[in-house]
Design a protein around this motif. Structure first.
Motif, PDB file in Angstrom:
ATOM      1  N   ARG A  44     -11.134 -14.639  -6.182  1.00 36.54           N
ATOM      2  CA  ARG A  44     -12.078 -14.696  -7.333  1.00 36.54           C
ATOM      3  C   ARG A  44     -11.929 -13.464  -8.217  1.00 36.54           C
ATOM      4  O   ARG A  44     -12.065 -13.526  -9.434  1.00 36.54           O
ATOM      5  CB  ARG A  44     -13.503 -14.800  -6.782  1.00 36.54           C
ATOM      6  N   HIS A  45     -11.609 -12.319  -7.609  1.00 38.38           N
ATOM      7  CA  HIS A  45     -11.520 -11.078  -8.393  1.00 38.38           C
ATOM      8  C   HIS A  45     -10.111 -10.802  -8.908  1.00 38.38           C
ATOM      9  O   HIS A  45      -9.863  -9.762  -9.493  1.00 38.38           O
ATOM     10  CB  HIS A  45     -12.000  -9.901  -7.528  1.00 38.38           C
ATOM     11  N   ARG A  46      -9.183 -11.717  -8.606  1.00 35.75           N
ATOM     12  CA  ARG A  46      -7.798 -11.576  -9.094  1.00 35.75           C
ATOM     13  C   ARG A  46      -7.235 -10.199  -8.679  1.00 35.75           C
ATOM     14  O   ARG A  46      -6.690  -9.449  -9.477  1.00 35.75           O
ATOM     15  CB  ARG A  46      -7.734 -11.772 -10.598  1.00 35.75           C
ATOM     16  N   THR A  47      -7.352  -9.929  -7.364  1.00 38.02           N
ATOM     17  CA  THR A  47      -7.018  -8.608  -6.826  1.00 38.02           C
ATOM     18  C   THR A  47      -5.511  -8.354  -6.758  1.00 38.02           C
ATOM     19  O   THR A  47      -4.765  -9.204  -6.255  1.00 38.02           O
ATOM     20  CB  THR A  47      -7.616  -8.477  -5.404  1.00 38.02           C
ATOM     21  N   VAL A  48      -5.081  -7.206  -7.287  1.00 39.69           N
ATOM     22  CA  VAL A  48      -3.649  -6.881  -7.250  1.00 39.69           C
ATOM     23  C   VAL A  48      -3.378  -5.598  -6.458  1.00 39.69           C
ATOM     24  O   VAL A  48      -2.241  -5.171  -6.316  1.00 39.69           O
ATOM     25  CB  VAL A  48      -3.070  -6.697  -8.680  1.00 39.69           C
ATOM     26  N   ASP A  49      -4.425  -4.918  -5.987  1.00 36.04           N
ATOM     27  CA  ASP A  49      -4.244  -3.647  -5.291  1.00 36.04           C
ATOM     28  C   ASP A  49      -5.114  -3.564  -4.054  1.00 36.04           C
ATOM     29  O   ASP A  49      -6.047  -4.346  -3.888  1.00 36.04           O
ATOM     30  CB  ASP A  49      -4.592  -2.497  -6.239  1.00 36.04           C
ATOM     31  N   ASP A  50      -4.775  -2.603  -3.191  1.00 32.77           N
ATOM     32  CA  ASP A  50      -5.556  -2.390  -1.977  1.00 32.77           C
ATOM     33  C   ASP A  50      -5.326  -0.954  -1.513  1.00 32.77           C
ATOM     34  O   ASP A  50      -4.444  -0.250  -2.048  1.00 32.77           O
ATOM     35  CB  ASP A  50      -5.141  -3.384  -0.882  1.00 32.77           C
ATOM     36  N   THR A  51      -6.076  -0.525  -0.502  1.00 30.76           N
ATOM     37  CA  THR A  51      -5.960   0.859  -0.017  1.00 30.76           C
ATOM     38  C   THR A  51      -4.625   1.064   0.709  1.00 30.76           C
ATOM     39  O   THR A  51      -4.091   0.132   1.309  1.00 30.76           O
ATOM     40  CB  THR A  51      -7.118   1.160   0.966  1.00 30.76           C
ATOM     41  N   PRO A  52      -4.103   2.276   0.667  1.00 27.26           N
ATOM     42  CA  PRO A  52      -2.793   2.526   1.294  1.00 27.26           C
ATOM     43  C   PRO A  52      -2.873   2.630   2.810  1.00 27.26           C
ATOM     44  O   PRO A  52      -3.769   3.285   3.339  1.00 27.26           O
ATOM     45  CB  PRO A  52      -2.368   3.867   0.685  1.00 27.26           C
ATOM     46  N   TYR A  53      -1.943   1.983   3.531  1.00 27.86           N
ATOM     47  CA  TYR A  53      -1.808   2.235   4.976  1.00 27.86           C
ATOM     48  C   TYR A  53      -1.474   3.715   5.138  1.00 27.86           C
ATOM     49  O   TYR A  53      -0.717   4.297   4.333  1.00 27.86           O
ATOM     50  CB  TYR A  53      -0.674   1.400   5.556  1.00 27.86           C
TER      51      TYR A  53
END
Ligand SMILES: N#Cc1c(-c2ccc3ccn(Cc4ccccn4)c3c2)n[nH]c1N
Length: 229
Positions: A44-53
Motif C-alpha cells: 500500500r505504501h509503495r515501499t522501495v527501501d528498508d533498514t540495512p542488515y
C-alpha cells in the motif's frame, strides 16, 4: 540508441524532452524512457527501501522492485544492454567512458537513492548483462539522477547525428587529452579587451599553432596531471 532510466523521480528526466537531446529524440536517433521504480512495488505504501542488515544509519533500496523493473526492460535471461549504476564507489566518468557508452545500442540506468541499492541487484545482473558502476566525481550526491543526466548528455551528444557539426566534437576539452583553447567572437574589442591578433590574421597555420599552445598552457596550469602519462 535506446536509453531506459529507472528512478523514484521519473519527472526529473522530463527536461530531456528539450534542447539537443530533445531534437535527437524527435529524430528517433535516441529513445529515452524513464520508469517509476514504485510502479514495481506491491504494498500500500509503495515501499522501495528498508533498514540495512548489520545496522547503520540510513536506508537501503530493496532488491525486489529493482529486479521487477529491470526485468520489465531487458526481459528474462541474457541481454546485450549495459546496466549503468551511478555510485560514489564507481569508476570515474570520463570522456573516454562517455565515448564507450555512446557506442552502445541499449543503456539501462539505475538511479539509486538513500544509501544505495541492495548489492544483490548488481550481483544478479552481472550474470545476465554487462554492469558498470560509474561515479560522476569525488563528492557525494543524494542520488543517481543528477549523475545519470550528466552521463546521458555527455554520451548522447557523441551519438552520430545528434550534434549537427561532428567537427565541433573534435576540438573540445578532453577529446584529445587536453583542455580546450580559449574562444572569441565579435566584437574585436570589448571593454578595452582585444581578441588575440593571430585570430584576426587569416593565417590558418598560425591560428592552429596558437590554439595548440593555448591548450597545452591551459592544461599545464589547470590540470597538470593530464600531461603526465
Ligand atoms: N555517480 C555518482 C555519485 C553519487 C551517488 C550516486 C548514486 C546514489 C544513490 C544514493 N546515493 C547517496 C549516497 C550517499 C552516500 C553513500 C552512498 N550513497 C548516491 C550517490 N554520489 N557522488 C557521486 N559522484
Amino acid at each position: 540508441m535506446r536509453i531506459d532510466i529507472v528512478t523514484i523521480f521519473p519527472e526529473f528526466f522530463s527536461v530531456l524532452d528539450i534542447s539537443l537531446l530533445g531534437k535527437a529524440r524527435q529524430a528517433g536517433i535516441i529513445e529515452v524512457v524513464a520508469h517509476d521504480l514504485r510502479a514495481f512495488t506491491h504494498d500500500r505504501h509503495r515501499t522501495v527501501d528498508d533498514t540495512p542488515y548489520g545496522g547503520g544509519a540510513g536506508m537501503v533500496m530493496k532488491p525486489e522492485p529493482w529486479g521487477e523493473a529491470i526485468d520489465s526492460i531487458v526481459g528474462p535471461g541474457r541481454s546485450d544492454a549495459v546496466l549503468v549504476v551511478p555510485s560514489p564507489a564507481g569508476e570515474p566518468f570520463t570522456q573516454a567512458v562517455a565515448r564507450e557508452l555512446a557506442a552502445e545500442s541499449h543503456l539501462v540506468f539505475a538511479c539509486g537513492r538513500y544509501e544505495g541499492i541492495d548489492q544483490r541487484v548488481t550481483d544478479h545482473y552481472e550474470g545476465r548483462m554487462r554492469v558498470r558502476l560509474i561515479s560522476l566525481g569525488d563528492y557525494v550526491l543524494n542520488g543517481g539522477e543528477v549523475a545519470v543526466m550528466a552521463m546521458i548528455e555527455a554520451a548522447g551528444r557523441l551519438v552520430p547525428g545528434v550534434v549537427g557539426n561532428p567537427e565541433s566534437l573534435v576540438e573540445e576539452s578532453h577529446e584529445d587529452g587536453l583542455l580546450e583553447y580559449p574562444s572569441y567572437t565579435k566584437p574585436s574589442v570589448w571593454r578595452d579587451l582585444e581578441v588575440p591578433p593571430v585570430l584576426l590574421s587569416g593565417n590558418h597555420g598560425a591560428v592552429a599553432e596558437w590554439r595548440r599552445e593555448q591548450q597545452i598552457e591551459r592544461t599545464r596550469r589547470v590540470r597538470p596531471e593530464l600531461l603526465s602519462d
